[in-house]
Design an enzyme around this catalytic site. Structure first.
Site, PDB file in Angstrom:
ATOM      1  N   CYS A   1     -20.633 -20.023  41.554  1.00  0.00           N
ATOM      2  CA  CYS A   1     -21.916 -19.742  40.908  1.00  0.00           C
ATOM      3  C   CYS A   1     -22.978 -19.202  41.839  1.00  0.00           C
ATOM      4  O   CYS A   1     -23.004 -19.491  43.007  1.00  0.00           O
ATOM      5  CB  CYS A   1     -22.400 -20.981  40.203  1.00  0.00           C
TER       6      CYS A   1
ATOM      7  N   GLU B   1     -25.577 -18.594  35.021  1.00  0.00           N
ATOM      8  CA  GLU B   1     -24.134 -18.342  34.976  1.00  0.00           C
ATOM      9  C   GLU B   1     -23.409 -19.594  34.514  1.00  0.00           C
ATOM     10  O   GLU B   1     -23.800 -20.706  34.855  1.00  0.00           O
ATOM     11  CB  GLU B   1     -23.618 -18.004  36.374  1.00  0.00           C
TER      12      GLU B   1
END
Ligand code: SAH
Length: 343
Positions: A329, A90
């Site tokens: 994240c 990500e």
């Protein structure tokens, strides 16, 4: 297959020399890669035969954008990026007054085991190569059409657990012929690998060091961050002080406030003592509860911040961006691993 995004211009020159190509091609290819071009076909100043020759033995990015999730609340965009081996990471694009910032991942998963963090739940899968870290910046720059001016290494993974590759990434992204982001515009966040902080201090970099503290005494910190059993607070602070002294750079402590765990007045006292005389700033983060753990947000975030400030400690509460897109994240990747969409 080699990933040419991993290469410095000098390494590219050597690679091209091995293919019987002149040196000046290296600068052209380096520049394309840093513009976010992901196929040799788009490198229009290379001959067709060279493009074909290169594509037989090399790739350009090592990654591609799989999905993107723009926030409806602010300008944040979360990107799911697929690496060539199928792993997913990500990265987040954030908009600030001073420009666009990319929050990049440095590992697939994370070995550090911090209790409140989604990135570490499945452990470490593997470390990212320098080019895979770089590609997050270049892909997002090209996709958004925005000039990326800042980078924070605060995505999935522990940057100092991937020391060599992260260092090379910093040199690549800082290169004047490439993305050319100044070191002062790069922040690296670590959970506190003190020996690596010592090493980093010797690298002569202008980056900002951020340390995830989250606990101001050993008992509490060891409970939420296993790394504290290896490098306790005293050892960590010794490295932080040495880092600031050596680099002359102000450092940042991140402190995620967890209700009833680390948000008491005693924690404030301890933070004041720990940071006494150190050129630093404390970034308070309201903990983002993850469903696998029962940590609760603190109701004292503002008050905690004000009390620190009143006692002479520079502190701010981090603006929460992209709350609707799991921008912290680790959360989105996990929901992907389980095969369900989070939103
Ligand atoms: N491994 C590095 C960088 C990654 S995380 C580090 O530990 O610093 C970036 C920051 O987000 C760290 O301060 C981390 O502790 C924090 N963080 C992780 N999960 C969080 C959560 N659920 N709520 C609030 N902060 C979190």
């Amino acid at each position: 297959m080699v990933n040419l995004a991993d290469f410095t211009p000098e390494e590219l020159e050597n690679y091209l020399a091995g293919l019987g190509e002149p040196k000046f091609r290296a600068k052209q290819i380096f520049s394309w890669i840093h513009k976010g071009v992901c196929s040799f076909d788009e490198m229009t100043n290379l001959s067709k035969s060279l493009r074909e020759k290169l594509s037989e033995s090399a790739s350009v990015c090592g990654a591609k954008i799989l999905e993107k999730y723009p926030s409806k609340l602010d300008e944040t965009v979360k990107y799911l990026i697929e690496l060539d081996d199928g792993n997913i990471i990500e990265s987040v694009l954030m908009s600030y007054k001073h420009g666009f910032t990319v929050c990049a991942s440095t590992e697939v998963g994370c070995p550090m085991g911090c209790r409140f963090c989604a990135s570490t739940l499945g452990g470490l899968v593997r470390r990212l190569s320098p080019g895979e870290i770089l590609s997050q910046i270049t892909l997002i720059g090209a996709d958004s059409g925005e000039k990326i001016s800042n980078i924070v290494l605060m995505g999935i993974g522990e940057p100092l657990d991937n020391y060599g590759n992260v260092l090379k990434f910093i040199h690549l992204v800082n290169h004047p012929d490439g993305v050319n982001i100044g070191q002062r515009h790069i922040s690296l966040s670590t959970c506190g690998l003190a020996d690596k902080i010592d090493a980093l201090a010797e690298e002569n970099l202008g980056i900002t060091l951020c340390v995830s503290l989250h606990g101001a005494d050993d008992k509490k910190r060891s409970e939420i961050m296993p790394v504290n059993r290896t490098y306790n607070i005293e050892r960590l602070m010794k490295s932080c002080r040495a880092y600031v002294k050596k680099t002359g750079r102000r450092m940042i402590f991140e402190y995620s406030l967890i209700g009833g765990v680390n948000d008491t007045d005693e924690d404030i006292d301890n933070l004041v003592k720990l940071t006494h005389g150190l050129i630093c700033h404390i970034n308070l983060i309201p903990v983002n509860p993850i469903k696998e753990r029962d940590f609760k947000s603190s109701r004292r975030v503002r008050e905690f911040c004000e009390k620190l400030e009143r006692r002479g400690v520079s502190a701010t509460v981090r603006r929460e961006l992209g709350r609707d897109i799991s921008a912290s994240c680790g959360q989105l990747r996990r929901s992907k691993l389980k095969g369900c969409d989070s939103e």
